[in-house]
Design a protein around this motif. Structure first.
Motif, PDB file in Angstrom:
ATOM      1  N   MET A 150      76.944  13.988  71.479  1.00 18.93           N
ATOM      2  CA  MET A 150      76.347  13.354  72.657  1.00 18.93           C
ATOM      3  C   MET A 150      76.826  14.026  73.952  1.00 18.93           C
ATOM      4  SD  MET A 150      74.291  11.092  71.678  1.00 18.93           S
ATOM      5  CE  MET A 150      73.818  10.691  70.014  1.00 18.93           C
ATOM      6  N   LYS A 176      68.505  23.478  73.714  1.00 18.85           N
ATOM      7  CA  LYS A 176      67.393  22.751  74.304  1.00 18.85           C
ATOM      8  C   LYS A 176      66.790  21.793  73.273  1.00 18.85           C
ATOM      9  CE  LYS A 176      64.048  24.319  77.688  1.00 18.85           C
ATOM     10  NZ  LYS A 176      63.045  25.317  77.987  1.00 18.85           N
ATOM     11  N   LEU A 185      69.333   2.549  73.527  1.00 14.49           N
ATOM     12  CA  LEU A 185      70.720   3.002  73.709  1.00 14.49           C
ATOM     13  C   LEU A 185      71.628   2.308  72.707  1.00 14.49           C
ATOM     14  CD1 LEU A 185      71.104   3.202  77.587  1.00 14.49           C
ATOM     15  CD2 LEU A 185      71.276   5.092  75.953  1.00 14.49           C
ATOM     16  N   ILE A 220      67.942  14.497  70.577  1.00 14.15           N
ATOM     17  CA  ILE A 220      68.793  13.343  70.932  1.00 14.15           C
ATOM     18  C   ILE A 220      68.045  12.417  71.900  1.00 14.15           C
ATOM     19  CG2 ILE A 220      70.892  12.657  72.199  1.00 14.15           C
ATOM     20  CD1 ILE A 220      72.292  15.064  70.913  1.00 14.15           C
ATOM     21  N   ASP A 221      67.344  13.024  72.868  1.00 12.89           N
ATOM     22  CA  ASP A 221      66.543  12.211  73.801  1.00 12.89           C
ATOM     23  C   ASP A 221      65.491  11.410  73.059  1.00 12.89           C
ATOM     24  OD1 ASP A 221      67.977  13.126  75.909  1.00 12.89           O
ATOM     25  OD2 ASP A 221      66.475  14.557  76.627  1.00 12.89           O
ATOM     26  N   LYS A 222      64.849  12.085  72.103  1.00 16.97           N
ATOM     27  CA  LYS A 222      63.781  11.450  71.323  1.00 16.97           C
ATOM     28  C   LYS A 222      64.354  10.282  70.511  1.00 16.97           C
ATOM     29  CE  LYS A 222      59.441  12.257  70.961  1.00 16.97           C
ATOM     30  NZ  LYS A 222      58.628  12.152  72.152  1.00 16.97           N
ATOM     31  N   TYR A 223      65.513  10.524  69.925  1.00 15.59           N
ATOM     32  CA  TYR A 223      66.189   9.493  69.122  1.00 15.59           C
ATOM     33  C   TYR A 223      66.513   8.289  70.006  1.00 15.59           C
ATOM     34  CZ  TYR A 223      69.815   7.339  66.178  1.00 15.59           C
ATOM     35  OH  TYR A 223      70.559   6.458  65.434  1.00 15.59           O
ATOM     36  N   THR A 224      67.039   8.571  71.205  1.00 13.89           N
ATOM     37  CA  THR A 224      67.391   7.488  72.136  1.00 13.89           C
ATOM     38  C   THR A 224      66.146   6.742  72.593  1.00 13.89           C
ATOM     39  OG1 THR A 224      69.078   9.022  72.917  1.00 13.89           O
ATOM     40  CG2 THR A 224      68.841   6.988  74.151  1.00 13.89           C
ATOM     41  N   ASP A 225      65.069   7.489  72.818  1.00 10.85           N
ATOM     42  CA  ASP A 225      63.793   6.869  73.211  1.00 10.85           C
ATOM     43  C   ASP A 225      63.337   5.874  72.154  1.00 10.85           C
ATOM     44  OD1 ASP A 225      63.443   8.080  75.563  1.00 10.85           O
ATOM     45  OD2 ASP A 225      61.877   9.484  74.936  1.00 10.85           O
ATOM     46  N   LYS A 232      69.025  18.821  72.629  1.00  9.53           N
ATOM     47  CA  LYS A 232      68.921  17.800  73.668  1.00  9.53           C
ATOM     48  C   LYS A 232      67.641  16.994  73.467  1.00  9.53           C
ATOM     49  CE  LYS A 232      69.096  17.076  78.649  1.00  9.53           C
ATOM     50  NZ  LYS A 232      68.143  15.974  78.529  1.00  9.53           N
ATOM     51  N   TRP A 233      66.570  17.740  73.112  1.00 13.35           N
ATOM     52  CA  TRP A 233      65.268  17.099  72.911  1.00 13.35           C
ATOM     53  C   TRP A 233      65.334  16.079  71.781  1.00 13.35           C
ATOM     54  CZ3 TRP A 233      61.916  17.184  68.654  1.00 13.35           C
ATOM     55  CH2 TRP A 233      60.654  16.639  68.887  1.00 13.35           C
ATOM     56  N   LYS A 254      54.505   8.382  80.019  1.00 20.04           N
ATOM     57  CA  LYS A 254      55.593   9.255  79.596  1.00 20.04           C
ATOM     58  C   LYS A 254      55.076  10.403  78.764  1.00 20.04           C
ATOM     59  CE  LYS A 254      60.318   8.128  78.765  1.00 20.04           C
ATOM     60  NZ  LYS A 254      61.247   7.497  77.884  1.00 20.04           N
TER      61      LYS A 254
END
Lengths: 164, 105
Positions: B38, B2, B17, B8-13, B5-6, B104
């Motif tokens: 990924m 979890k 992309l 990686i999401d934060k990094y992408t945010d 995933k968090w 967000k």
């Protein structure tokens, strides 16, 4: 459920009777989006009902709620939050907020005097509280004053600070 | 997972992309490995720390909070940790209340 300071404020407002959203905002001087977020949370927690445009407290499905928020640990967290805000205001404002703290040896006679003064303050505020119930239905909640007092032996604080 | 995933999401945010090659260049992790991460392959601690550093370097004081939190975990007892936990939780909940609709998390 552990109440946040702002949630307590909204609860107090609704405790005065059912209110529409804009009235809640006015009564407690809290921004609309914050009030909406809190009402949404209360709704999910089954603490309020919506009657047309007005919101009202309803604990019938959450009889445990009042007991829960009165638990010592929960009260402690609420007080810590309130005192934190108070100290922030006190430190950042000049003369607008009164706050006194003294570390003194108090003789037997002075201790009795202190107790007497404190009990007089207590009595005065209890009277004010009683008259609030009957006379101040139109006054804004946010115009209330927050008053607190207390004392303890220095040693107790030292022992508390030494806890690991 | 979890947490992975968090991060990686934060990094992408934060960085938008990026291509696998760009992420690889930015993090120093091989392209094939980035591809696997990924797609849900479990991160090694070192890889997590790289992403963590990238994410928190973006927040002022962020990394020092993480360092402090790690130090607290090592040095403090359960009671003090509980108090810090409660304080952080409440602070987050307060921030959550002040969030505008649609803002967000």
């Amino acid at each position: 459920m552990k109440l946040l300071f702002l949630e307590r404020v909204i609860l107090e407002t609704l405790g005065r009777g059912k209110r529409e959203l804009h009235k809640i905002c006015q009564d407690c001087s809290v921004e609309k989006n914050v009030v909406e977020n809190i009402l949404y949370k209360f709704f999910n927690e089954k603490l309020i009902l919506k009657n047309k445009e007005a919101f009202l407290l309803d604990f019938s499905k959450r009889e445990d709620f009042l007991e829960e928020i009165k638990k010592k640990g929960n009260i402690k967290e609420e007080l810590k939050e309130l005192l934190n805000y108070f100290l922030n205001i006190f430190i950042n404002s000049e003369n607008k907020v009164q706050f006194g703290l003294k570390k003194v040896w108090v003789g037997e006679k002075d201790e009795k005097m202190l107790e007497l003064y404190l009990s007089k303050i207590d009595l005065l505020l209890k009277k004010a509280e009683a008259s609030n119930k009957s006379n101040n239905s139109n006054k804004k909640l946010s115009l209330k004053k927050v008053i607190f007092w207390g004392s303890c032996e220095y040693e107790l604080l030292i022992k508390e600070a030494l806890k690991r | 997972m979890k947490l992975q995933k968090w991060i990686i999401d934060k990094y992408t945010d934060l960085y938008g992309l990026k291509t696998l090659k760009e992420i690889s260049k930015d993090t120093g992790i091989q392209v094939t490995r980035v591809f696997r991460l990924m797609h849900g392959k479990e991160m090694k601690i070192g890889e997590f720390e790289i992403f963590q550093e990238k994410v928190f370097n973006n927040f002022e004081k962020g990394s020092s909070v993480i360092e402090l939190a790690n130090e607290c975990l090592l040095k403090l007892g359960n009671q003090k940790l509980g108090e810090i936990d409660e304080f952080l939780r409440r602070t987050l909940n307060i921030a959550e209340l002040k969030r505008n609709k649609g803002e967000k998390k």
